[in-house]
Design a protein around this motif. Structure first.
Motif, PDB file in Angstrom:
ATOM      1  N   ILE A  41       0.551  -1.493  -0.048  1.00 62.93           N
ATOM      2  CA  ILE A  41       0.040   0.036  -0.070  1.00 62.93           C
ATOM      3  C   ILE A  41       0.845   1.110   0.305  1.00 62.93           C
ATOM      4  O   ILE A  41       0.167   2.126   0.282  1.00 62.93           O
ATOM      5  CB  ILE A  41      -1.047   0.428   1.308  1.00 62.93           C
ATOM      6  CG1 ILE A  41       0.190   0.343   2.789  1.00 62.93           C
ATOM      7  CG2 ILE A  41      -1.860  -0.674   1.265  1.00 62.93           C
ATOM      8  CD1 ILE A  41      -0.862   0.490   4.004  1.00 62.93           C
ATOM      9  N   VAL A 103      -6.926   2.177   2.103  1.00 59.34           N
ATOM     10  CA  VAL A 103      -6.621   1.232   1.773  1.00 59.34           C
ATOM     11  C   VAL A 103      -8.141   0.243   1.096  1.00 59.34           C
ATOM     12  O   VAL A 103      -8.137   0.159  -0.131  1.00 59.34           O
ATOM     13  CB  VAL A 103      -6.398  -0.339   2.142  1.00 59.34           C
ATOM     14  CG1 VAL A 103      -5.798  -1.498   1.601  1.00 59.34           C
ATOM     15  CG2 VAL A 103      -4.679   0.307   2.718  1.00 59.34           C
ATOM     16  N   ARG A 199      -3.222  -5.346  -2.105  1.00 58.77           N
ATOM     17  CA  ARG A 199      -4.447  -4.026  -1.187  1.00 58.77           C
ATOM     18  C   ARG A 199      -5.118  -5.194  -0.793  1.00 58.77           C
ATOM     19  O   ARG A 199      -5.426  -4.748   0.734  1.00 58.77           O
ATOM     20  CB  ARG A 199      -4.853  -3.360  -2.482  1.00 58.77           C
ATOM     21  CG  ARG A 199      -3.760  -2.304  -2.685  1.00 58.77           C
ATOM     22  CD  ARG A 199      -4.064  -1.251  -3.989  1.00 58.77           C
ATOM     23  NE  ARG A 199      -5.095  -0.577  -2.530  1.00 58.77           N
ATOM     24  CZ  ARG A 199      -4.479   0.311  -2.530  1.00 58.77           C
ATOM     25  NH1 ARG A 199      -3.042   0.502  -2.732  1.00 58.77           N
ATOM     26  NH2 ARG A 199      -4.868   1.971  -1.857  1.00 58.77           N
TER      27      ARG A 199
END
Length: 387
Positions: A41, A103, A199
């Protein structure tokens, strides 16, 4: 063999036999999980994710300093927590909400927003929201977790060295594995999808980390001076000259590090066209050199002190920046030299930087000084990223 292990400093510090050791174990696990999570991330994979969504280098630069702006809310943290005796569940909410915004939501959002300009606005809004809540509430965790740090200088130095070695080892191994996979799938339809999947994995790891970090350790009473005013966040630390001089060194390091941080990975991937794996060369060098140079850095600290070691790190970093500026598609060897210098310097720099907060940190009103430190550090990051 077991008896010899029990006699090591590692076994003495991390054993779950008392409350402080349990807290340190949670911090160590948090470092492990955060190291894996942050690879997917931030840095190269984050830049690649933005590029896949049509974000150009100018927009990447704009998005990069949004989180630093939000840390203005951190100044309100001491006043907010002054009368809150239990922070556990507030901090748990703050952490999970932060990762949900920066995220999960940013990963899902491009499925509904297709225009690159609109995506930039949504990216900025979600990052601002998540980071603002984290700045306002998340800062309260440091005063809690600082109580688990060893009191003796040698044990604290060992703890920080262990944390950074594990962080570098885990993040490098994870990054190389993921980068090799991304490079192998770069020309296939799965190339873009793998970054999305990673992710989602990061978000799951972040939630697991939050649960173990905020639900397991004991929460101790906080030493707070009654009647704190909002302006005390600035006025009280400003009266402590030793503390100010110490954090000034750390701020200048952050300022310099962030001048090119937001766009350098974009430049390497988009213009220089190097592979994902090669972007982590400095991390590989750092892990390998840590095995041989850990004792060297420790001896240097004992002989010369943290300030002189930090000065050496800053001087050494100049050469990294110089060779980095000379890197083009035809001179990738300059990048290799720059990354190697960075890797050799990384452990000493991390150890020195981590100590800057604690060297002259007063034992009373730690909330105020920690908040001031975070605010000034993020201000240095913001100013550096805006150049």
């Amino acid at each position: 063999l077991l008896s010899r292990y029990r006699g090591t400093m590692f076994a003495q510090l991390y054993n779950y036999e008392d409350e402080h050791s349990t807290g340190r174990c949670c911090l160590l696990w948090s470092n492990f999980l955060s190291s894996v999570c942050s690879i997917f991330i931030s840095g190269t994979f984050y830049t690649a994710f933005l590029m896949e969504n049509g974000i150009d280098i100018v927009q990447v630069g704009i998005i990069s300093f949004i989180p630093y702006i939000s840390w203005i809310f951190n100044l309100l943290t001491p006043k907010l927590f002054a009368k809150i005796k239990k922070r556990r569940y507030i901090l748990l909410f703050s952490n999970i909400f932060y990762y949900t915004c920066v995220v999960l939501a940013t990963t899902v959002m491009p499925n509904f927003v297709t225009e690159p300009g609109a995506r930039t606005v949504w990216f900025a809004a979600l990052l601002l929201l998540g980071n603002s809540v984290n700045a306002l509430l998340g800062g309260g965790a440091a005063v809690w977790h600082i109580k688990f740090l060893p009191k003796r200088d040698d044990q604290r130095s060992f703890h920080l060295s262990t944390v950074y070695f594990i962080s570098n080892l885990v993040s490098t191994a994870t990054a190389l594995g993921a980068a090799a996979l991304a490079d192998a799938l770069a020309d296939s339809p799965m190339g873009d999808r793998i970054i999305i999947v990673l992710r989602y994995v990061s978000f799951a790891l972040a939630v697991i980390n939050a649960l173990q970090l905020y639900l397991i350790p004991r929460e101790y009473p906080y030493d707070i001076t009654p009647g704190q005013k909002l302006r005390d966040v600035l006025t009280v630390p400003l009266k402590n000259q030793k503390f100010l001089l110490t954090i000034f060194i750390a701020v200048m390091w952050q300022f310099n590090s962030n001048i090119t941080y937001s766009t350098y990975n974009y430049y390497l991937l988009d213009t220089v066209k190097i592979s994902y794996s090669l972007t982590y060369l400095n991390s590989v060098v750092s892990v390998i050199s840590s095995l041989f140079l850990m004792s060297v850095w420790n001896r240097a600290v004992r002989r010369y002190g943290w300030f002189k070691v930090m000065a050496f790190n800053c001087f050494f970093n100049v050469f990294m920046d110089l060779f980095g500026m000379l890197t083009t598609r035809d001179t990738v060897y300059f990048y290799i030299i720059s990354a190697t210098i960075s890797g050799l310097n990384l452990l000493g720099a991390q150890k020195s930087l981590a100590q800057m907060l604690y060297i002259n940190l007063p034992k009373k009103d730690t909330d105020l000084f920690n908040t001031f430190y975070n605010f000034i550090m993020y201000l240095g990051c913001l100013l550096g990223s805006m150049l």
